[in-house]
Design an enzyme around this catalytic site. Structure first.
Site, PDB file in Angstrom:
ATOM      1  N   TRP A 216       0.918  -1.060   0.026  1.00  0.00           N
ATOM      2  CA  TRP A 216      -0.026  -0.141   0.076  1.00  0.00           C
ATOM      3  C   TRP A 216       0.948   1.450  -0.104  1.00  0.00           C
ATOM      4  CZ3 TRP A 216      -1.953   2.680   4.898  1.00  0.00           C
ATOM      5  CH2 TRP A 216      -2.884   3.672   4.534  1.00  0.00           C
TER       6      TRP A 216
ATOM      7  N   ASP B 167      -1.129  -6.123   8.946  1.00  0.00           N
ATOM      8  CA  ASP B 167      -2.033  -4.956   8.693  1.00  0.00           C
ATOM      9  C   ASP B 167      -3.297  -5.509   8.066  1.00  0.00           C
ATOM     10  OD1 ASP B 167      -3.338  -2.576   8.039  1.00  0.00           O
ATOM     11  OD2 ASP B 167      -1.869  -1.930   6.489  1.00  0.00           O
TER      12      ASP B 167
ATOM     13  N   LYS C 181     -13.433  -0.566   5.254  1.00  0.00           N
ATOM     14  CA  LYS C 181     -13.857  -1.602   4.187  1.00  0.00           C
ATOM     15  C   LYS C 181     -14.975  -2.498   4.574  1.00  0.00           C
ATOM     16  CE  LYS C 181      -9.783  -0.807   3.619  1.00  0.00           C
ATOM     17  NZ  LYS C 181      -9.033   0.323   4.272  1.00  0.00           N
TER      18      LYS C 181
HETATM   19  N1  PLA Z   1      -3.662  -0.917   5.201  1.00  0.00           N
HETATM   20  C1  PLA Z   1      -3.896  -1.010   3.831  1.00  0.00           C
HETATM   21  C2  PLA Z   1      -3.193  -2.251   3.284  1.00  0.00           C
HETATM   22  C3  PLA Z   1      -4.866  -0.227   3.155  1.00  0.00           C
HETATM   23  O1  PLA Z   1      -5.080  -0.596   1.935  1.00  0.00           O
HETATM   24  C4  PLA Z   1      -5.535   0.794   3.583  1.00  0.00           C
HETATM   25  C5  PLA Z   1      -6.595   1.649   2.583  1.00  0.00           C
HETATM   26  C6  PLA Z   1      -5.164   0.934   4.965  1.00  0.00           C
HETATM   27  C7  PLA Z   1      -4.211   0.326   5.785  1.00  0.00           C
HETATM   28  C8  PLA Z   1      -5.893   2.297   5.717  1.00  0.00           C
HETATM   29  O2  PLA Z   1      -7.108   1.918   5.824  1.00  0.00           O
HETATM   30  P1  PLA Z   1      -7.915   3.117   6.763  1.00  0.00           P
HETATM   31  O3  PLA Z   1      -8.774   3.683   5.626  1.00  0.00           O
HETATM   32  O4  PLA Z   1      -8.692   2.143   7.549  1.00  0.00           O
HETATM   33  O5  PLA Z   1      -6.811   4.058   7.143  1.00  0.00           O
HETATM   34  N2  PLA Z   1      -6.389   1.758   1.467  1.00  0.00           N
HETATM   35  C9  PLA Z   1      -7.188   2.156   0.837  1.00  0.00           C
HETATM   36  C10 PLA Z   1      -7.682   3.581   0.972  1.00  0.00           C
HETATM   37  C11 PLA Z   1      -8.645   1.236   0.504  1.00  0.00           C
HETATM   38  C12 PLA Z   1      -6.619   4.610   0.903  1.00  0.00           C
HETATM   39  O6  PLA Z   1      -5.668   4.562   0.401  1.00  0.00           O
HETATM   40  O7  PLA Z   1      -6.808   5.629   1.884  1.00  0.00           O
HETATM   41  C13 PLA Z   1      -6.702   2.100  -0.917  1.00  0.00           C
HETATM   42  O8  PLA Z   1      -7.454   2.493  -1.686  1.00  0.00           O
HETATM   43  O9  PLA Z   1      -5.552   1.831  -0.916  1.00  0.00           O
END
Ligand code: PLA
Length: 437
Positions: free
Chosen positions: A167, A248, A284
């Site tokens: 991420w 995570d 999510k």
């Molecule tokens: N960890 C991972 C692997 C994620 O994909 C995301 C969110 C988070 C943590 C953080 O989640 P939170 O909203 O509960 O703080 N990733 C998203 C959203 C879904 C984003 O980037 O904010 C994404 O589109 O990758």
């Protein structure tokens, strides 16, 4: 004679190598001099976030056919955001609750208690014996940030290893906490699957007692997860090397549709006797992105250590933001602790996971029907919210410019944005930008 403006001495501190040195400057306090002291002159605009930037571009586009495959937020088959029925029921149950500070601690404890059961299993010894330090957190991001600070406080020299890719916000979070950031090999671009041999090599070659961030299910961005057998081997090697596994957990339920099945990696490490850290997000799987509800838990050697660790986490949170807002905490703790509402949530998670799975199959079939020269098996082999399509940055640019389809430059598609009515438009567009490559 006109009096001269007073002059003041300003002591400037700066680093010279690792030494802090001071110099004294004499400055006039006249307005002209102060206005010349440009506090923010050296500030240039920060780079756009690769995920948030996609949403902004999508929102600015007025084309009626536009599709947002950027951020991983669940949408129904009409492309609309969903408020789950279990959330509506929980809202009704908490109506009239005390939203003041008086019960915030109790609500936080309930949320933590229920969250750890979800991650480690409701009958897990660590839960029964209270050998974990847990704290409600500002969603998954906040839980990661708290842990990163905690890691730096007690193991300042230890790096954290992220899967490559991961991420896009992981490196930012740990870097901002001054933790050295490294990567380990994970994804194999040719097979579009796991590079297990390389992953094991990197675990073995990392210095003993390193921190590793692992995605227990529905890996973001690749949708590629190790099998149970591979997790066992990874866990074994972590023991040999005394590495610390930090999970995570942002998509529990989205890989298989089953919350326990999606926690199997955590349970395997638990059985092997590891101390584990977990960041959990309900953004999510409960559709509560805007409420920022999450949990950080750290397993400890005994209950006394857990009290000490929790007090440190509380101190870090207190200085950063004190407490998270209570409304979302109440919603999640109600859903998790009320058996009827929880059963409804479990069903609704399955419905969301199934719809995404259905869209994977339909997208793959549509591309195959178009006689695409490429292999699209990975669309259905990968799991969870994202498909790591293999599209190049140029192909992504064409999708945006010519078809108004928005996704991140690395070719990650949020399958939650695909619907029965836009899937064939999407397949045609993908075919168009890939057919002559
Ligand atoms: N960890 C991972 C692997 C994620 O994909 C995301 C969110 C988070 C943590 C953080 O989640 P939170 O909203 O509960 O703080 N990733 C998203 C959203 C879904 C984003 O980037 O904010 C994404 O589109 O990758």
């Amino acid at each position: 004679m006109k009096p001269k403006p007073p002059r003041i001495n300003i002591i400037m501190w700066r680093f010279m190598g690792s030494r802090l040195i001071s110099s004294t400057r004499c400055m006039s306090t006249s307005t002209k001099a102060l206005s010349r002291f440009g506090w923010w002159d050296r500030v240039s605009p920060a780079a756009k976030d690769p995920i948030i930037g996609v949403t902004e571009a999508f929102l600015a586009d007025t084309n009626p056919h536009k599709i947002n495959l950027g951020v991983g937020a669940y949408r129904d088959d009409e492309g609309k955001p969903v408020v789950l029925q279990c959330v509506r029921n929980a809202e009704a149950k908490i109506a009239g609750c005390d939203f003041m500070e008086s019960n915030a601690t109790a609500v936080g404890s309930k949320l933590v208690e229920e969250s750890v059961k979800l991650a480690y299993g409701k009958d897990a010894n660590v839960v029964k014996e209270g050998t974990f330090a847990g704290l409600q957190a500002l969603s998954g991001t906040g839980a990661c940030r708290l842990f990163a600070e905690f890691q730096r406080r007690f193991h300042p020299e230890s790096p954290i290893y992220f899967p490559d890719p991961t991420w896009s916000n992981h490196p930012n979070i740990w870097r901002d906490a001054q933790v050295p950031v490294r990567t380990f090999q994970y994804y194999h671009p040719v097979s579009k699957g796991l590079n297990f041999a390389a992953l094991m090599d990197d675990i073995k070659n990392a210095p003993d007692a390193s921190f590793f961030l692992l995605h227990p299910c529905a890996h973001n961005p690749t949708g590629v997860d190790p099998t149970a057998e591979q997790w066992r081997e990874i866990s074994y090697q972590f023991k040999v090397k005394s590495h610390f596994p930090f999970f995570d957990v942002a998509y529990q339920g989205f890989a298989s549709g089953d919350l326990d099945m999606d926690a199997q990696a955590i349970r395997i490490f638990l059985e092997d006797g590891h101390l584990i850290g977990c960041a959990q997000s309900f953004a999510k799987n409960m559709g509560l992105y805007g409420h920022r509800v999450g949990c950080l838990s750290v397993l400890c050697a005994d209950a006394k250590q857990a009290v000490a660790v929790k007090s440190q986490l509380q101190q870090i949170a207190r200085a950063m933001y004190s407490n998270p807002p209570i409304h979302g905490l109440l919603l999640v703790s109600t859903i998790l602790s009320d058996p009827e509402t929880k059963a409804l949530w479990v069903k609704e998670v399955k419905v969301m996971a199934n719809r995404i799975q259905q869209m994977r199959s339909t997208l793959r079939e549509s591309l195959e029907k178009l006689a695409s020269p490429l292999n699209w098996e990975h669309i259905t082999n990968q799991v969870g919210m994202f498909c790591f399509s293999g599209l190049t940055a140029d192909q992504v640019d064409r999708l945006v410019r010519e078809f108004h389809i928005y996704l991140t430059q690395d070719g990650r598609m949020s399958m939650a944005g695909v619907t029965t009515s836009n899937v064939s438009y999407l397949a045609n567009a993908i075919h168009e930008v890939t057919r002559y490559n």
